[in-house]
Design an enzyme around this catalytic site. Structure first.
Site: not given
Ligand code: SF4
Length: 280
Positions: A26, A46, A53, A99
């Protein structure tokens, strides 16, 4: 041409880019008066598992290649121009799925193209990379051509931050801020500390005081982001009065503070809400 799968009442547009292996990722275009901003993903899912999140719930499926990262930008920009040919090239925030610093080589290659005069033609200051504090990448941040850095902070206390960002167990605040001290900042460039305000969790006077202590030797701006609930989330958004009062408390400690308005939350396109495993 890629078209938005969803559009918010505030103009935020969410795109799902299909990938060659059947996966998808996305991107979100957020409208602003002068120059729009596109939020790009660097991974499918992630590995960091941040508890606030929605993407974290997916786990890591795979890294994106630099070409896939660039394609998101080009596709969203093309659609934006098709709506209004006078729109300027959007700024970029790497705050979508993934990340970014956990996919360092591909991120670096994508940024090299995006800031190249024969590539994306963007200035490094038009690009922001957001990290949860992934230390191996943070230590290499100066290789990224002078782009802006945003840190997901969310609490000045290790025990609390570890609950929100499990990575903090491995690399606590002291190590993260020691790495931040080594990041070269140009004049007028600040480290953005992203701070989700979560009801009854991290917005007391004690938090404000500890934040002032933590940030006193760093050139930072605090971006306050009211929590965006998603299905299954165990937290809630504080009231507007609570948010305003926390902001005042931080300002009284002489911190630079911005309160971000949440855009795209009605289409699950706001910070921490992206998840390509949920049917839209
Ligand atoms: S690093 Fe960013 S995308 Fe990954 S779990 Fe944490 S907040 Fe979500």
């Amino acid at each position: 041409m890629l078209t938005p799968t969803l559009k918010s009442h505030d103009g935020t547009a969410k795109f799902i880019m299909p990938l060659h292996d059947g996966m998808s990722v996305e991107s979100v275009l957020v409208p602003f008066a002068n120059r729009d901003c596109v939020c790009l993903s660097t991974q499918v899912g992630c590995a960091m598992g941040c508890k606030f999140c929605h993407t974290g719930l997916m786990g890591l499926k795979r890294n994106l290649t630099s070409q896939e990262i660039i394609a998101q930008y080009n596709d969203v920009k093309k659609w934006n121009l098709s709506q209004d040919p006078t729109r300027l090239s959007p700024n970029i925030v790497f705050m979508g799925q993934g990340e970014p610093l956990h996919n360092f080589e591909e991120l670096k290659a994508a940024i090299e193209w995006l800031i190249h005069p024969k590539g994306g033609k963007l200035g490094p200051r038009q690009i922001t990379v957001s990290t949860s504090g992934y230390l191996p990448g943070l230590k290499r941040f100066n290789e990224l051509g002078g782009v802006n850095l945003a840190l997901s902070l969310h609490s000045p206390f290790d025990h609390e931050r570890s609950e929100l960002i499990p990575l903090n167990n491995k690399w606590p605040l002291k190590e993260v801020f020691s790495a931040l001290s080594e990041v070269k900042l140009r004049s007028q460039q600040f480290i953005n500390c992203e701070y989700l305000i979560i009801k009854d969790l991290n917005h007391t006077a004690l938090h404000a005081q500890a934040l002032a202590e933590l940030l006193k030797n760093h050139r930072t701006i605090m971006n306050l982001i009211p929590f965006n609930p998603f299905p299954g989330a165990k937290w809630a958004r504080p009231s507007d009065e609570e948010i305003e009062s926390f902001k005042k408390e931080l300002v009284s400690h002489k911190l630079r503070v911005f309160l971000r308005t949440t855009k795209g939350d009605d289409i699950m396109a706001a910070c921490g809400q992206l998840n390509t495993e949920i049917k839209q």
